[in-house]
Design a protein around this motif. Sequence first.
Motif, PDB file in Angstrom:
ATOM      1  N   ARG A  78       0.827  -1.219   0.000  1.00 26.71           N
ATOM      2  CA  ARG A  78       0.000   0.000   0.000  1.00 26.71           C
ATOM      3  C   ARG A  78       0.855   1.260   0.000  1.00 26.71           C
ATOM      4  O   ARG A  78       0.448   2.294  -0.536  1.00 26.71           O
ATOM      5  CB  ARG A  78      -0.929   0.002   1.209  1.00 26.71           C
ATOM      6  N   ARG A 114       1.770   2.108  -3.738  1.00 28.66           N
ATOM      7  CA  ARG A 114       0.717   2.060  -4.757  1.00 28.66           C
ATOM      8  C   ARG A 114       0.802   3.275  -5.677  1.00 28.66           C
ATOM      9  O   ARG A 114       0.932   4.411  -5.232  1.00 28.66           O
ATOM     10  CB  ARG A 114      -0.660   1.984  -4.079  1.00 28.66           C
ATOM     11  N   TYR A 115       0.682   3.025  -6.968  1.00 31.76           N
ATOM     12  CA  TYR A 115       0.783   4.084  -7.973  1.00 31.76           C
ATOM     13  C   TYR A 115      -0.340   5.097  -7.821  1.00 31.76           C
ATOM     14  O   TYR A 115      -1.499   4.749  -7.607  1.00 31.76           O
ATOM     15  CB  TYR A 115       0.727   3.472  -9.369  1.00 31.76           C
ATOM     16  N   ASP A 116       0.030   6.378  -7.961  1.00 32.96           N
ATOM     17  CA  ASP A 116      -0.933   7.474  -7.854  1.00 32.96           C
ATOM     18  C   ASP A 116      -0.677   8.436  -9.019  1.00 32.96           C
ATOM     19  O   ASP A 116       0.358   9.114  -9.048  1.00 32.96           O
ATOM     20  CB  ASP A 116      -0.763   8.190  -6.515  1.00 32.96           C
ATOM     21  N   PRO A 117      -1.589   8.516  -9.995  1.00 36.54           N
ATOM     22  CA  PRO A 117      -1.353   9.385 -11.159  1.00 36.54           C
ATOM     23  C   PRO A 117      -1.246  10.861 -10.793  1.00 36.54           C
ATOM     24  O   PRO A 117      -0.482  11.610 -11.425  1.00 36.54           O
ATOM     25  CB  PRO A 117      -2.554   9.114 -12.058  1.00 36.54           C
ATOM     26  N   ARG A 118      -1.991  11.306  -9.792  1.00 34.87           N
ATOM     27  CA  ARG A 118      -1.885  12.724  -9.393  1.00 34.87           C
ATOM     28  C   ARG A 118      -0.533  12.993  -8.718  1.00 34.87           C
ATOM     29  O   ARG A 118       0.076  14.060  -8.927  1.00 34.87           O
ATOM     30  CB  ARG A 118      -3.034  13.087  -8.455  1.00 34.87           C
ATOM     31  N   LEU A 119      -0.072  12.025  -7.917  1.00 34.36           N
ATOM     32  CA  LEU A 119       1.251  12.158  -7.307  1.00 34.36           C
ATOM     33  C   LEU A 119       2.335  12.157  -8.381  1.00 34.36           C
ATOM     34  O   LEU A 119       3.341  12.864  -8.268  1.00 34.36           O
ATOM     35  CB  LEU A 119       1.475  11.007  -6.318  1.00 34.36           C
ATOM     36  N   ARG A 120       2.116  11.394  -9.422  1.00 28.69           N
ATOM     37  CA  ARG A 120       3.054  11.357 -10.551  1.00 28.69           C
ATOM     38  C   ARG A 120       3.206  12.752 -11.154  1.00 28.69           C
ATOM     39  O   ARG A 120       4.336  13.229 -11.369  1.00 28.69           O
ATOM     40  CB  ARG A 120       2.530  10.388 -11.607  1.00 28.69           C
ATOM     41  N   ARG A 138       7.520   6.360  -2.864  1.00 29.48           N
ATOM     42  CA  ARG A 138       6.294   6.194  -3.655  1.00 29.48           C
ATOM     43  C   ARG A 138       6.173   7.291  -4.705  1.00 29.48           C
ATOM     44  O   ARG A 138       5.824   7.033  -5.871  1.00 29.48           O
ATOM     45  CB  ARG A 138       5.073   6.211  -2.740  1.00 29.48           C
ATOM     46  N   SER A 155       6.193   6.648  -8.694  1.00 26.21           N
ATOM     47  CA  SER A 155       5.035   7.087  -9.472  1.00 26.21           C
ATOM     48  C   SER A 155       5.462   7.940 -10.657  1.00 26.21           C
ATOM     49  O   SER A 155       4.810   7.928 -11.708  1.00 26.21           O
ATOM     50  CB  SER A 155       4.062   7.874  -8.588  1.00 26.21           C
ATOM     51  N   ALA A 205       4.602  -0.763  -7.156  1.00 29.75           N
ATOM     52  CA  ALA A 205       4.108   0.467  -7.782  1.00 29.75           C
ATOM     53  C   ALA A 205       3.613   0.229  -9.204  1.00 29.75           C
ATOM     54  O   ALA A 205       3.221   1.186  -9.890  1.00 29.75           O
ATOM     55  CB  ALA A 205       5.217   1.521  -7.790  1.00 29.75           C
ATOM     56  N   ARG A 238       0.959   0.742 -16.945  1.00 28.57           N
ATOM     57  CA  ARG A 238       1.193   0.344 -15.559  1.00 28.57           C
ATOM     58  C   ARG A 238       0.655  -1.061 -15.333  1.00 28.57           C
ATOM     59  O   ARG A 238      -0.375  -1.454 -15.885  1.00 28.57           O
ATOM     60  CB  ARG A 238       0.474   1.321 -14.628  1.00 28.57           C
TER      61      ARG A 238
END
Length: 366
Positions: A170, A173-179, A257, A261, A285, A330
């Motif tokens: 957890r 975990r990939y987060d597009p907004r964090l990217r 993370r 990302s 991720a 992804r």
Amino acid sequence: MKVLHVITGLAAGGAEQQLRAQLPYMRADCEVAVLTGSGVVAEAIEASGVPVHRVDMRGNRDLRALGRLARLMRAGRYEVVHTHLYRACVYGRLAARLANVPAIVATEHSIGKELIEGRRITRPVRALYLASELLGHVTVAVSPTVADRLATWGIPRSRIVVIANGVDARAFRYDPRLRERTRDALGLPREAFVVGGVGRLEPGKRFDLLVEAMLGLDDTFLLLVGAGSRRLQLENLARALGVDRRVIFAGESPDTRAMLSAMDVLAAPSQEETFGLAIVEALAAGLPVLYDTCPAVDDLPRDAAPGARRVTPGRLGAELKEMASTRPSRLTPPGAVRLYDIRHQVDQLEALYRRLLGAPGNEERR
């Protein structure tokens, strides 16, 4: 149960991040002692509420640090001392003996074929390691590969326990907004293809191969996350090749993370790995991974990590060029990530502590 983890330093390396990840899941009352400079991981551990004691060791032969460490152990009345990394194992196990700590455990994170934590394995290095090992009760190997190497050195199998590193899926975990936020902060174009490298900037990681690969990858960026003695050389190499605009040195980061990302693929060209924690984190991720050596993957069934592929150095540039053109999507974290769940690892470690504390005559064991 009161446990003191002793570690050489707390910069952003694999062993250091692993300790940081374990602590929130441990039911034992844990504290940390760091021998040398602390860094971002120490700050993150303290922010979580775990005390960090700084021993302020001045060098490899600073014997006064041994006294300070032993006094800390006596004052803290720890039931278990758990050491991590070479210098901490040498000094920590001796200090624990001097302080009459009931259970002394070491985790071997980074013993390679020729290097241990980046230093050449010479006869004196090996002799000191083996002498200090006799002062503890058990050595934890983070993979069967490490257990085999310890046994080859002459450590009895009865004193070795294999407990693999753990990953909190957890937390990666990939987060597009964090990217997007991370790319903006690093100056990376949002639509660019980004190759990532995570680890200490030391010769053994061979990140120079990734810098050189950028020469044949137009419009592709390289994101290197970590600090180390090779940073200046890598910067000079990127400048000499004319790719310095596309090589980003992020330095140490407490937020792995966010960095993962921001990447599209993780490349790990190191020839000497004892586990490959960054690779498992990248798989968590959802990143595809190209690697040279990774016991964490190689010790599993072939279908446990379909997103990770072994690639020889000679093929690395071509493989990255192909990925940059196809833009793989992804991935769903594979079974390998579940197998290395950090809760299972912590359960095994704490069961080991209890077994050592409950064993009659433990204080007599070599």
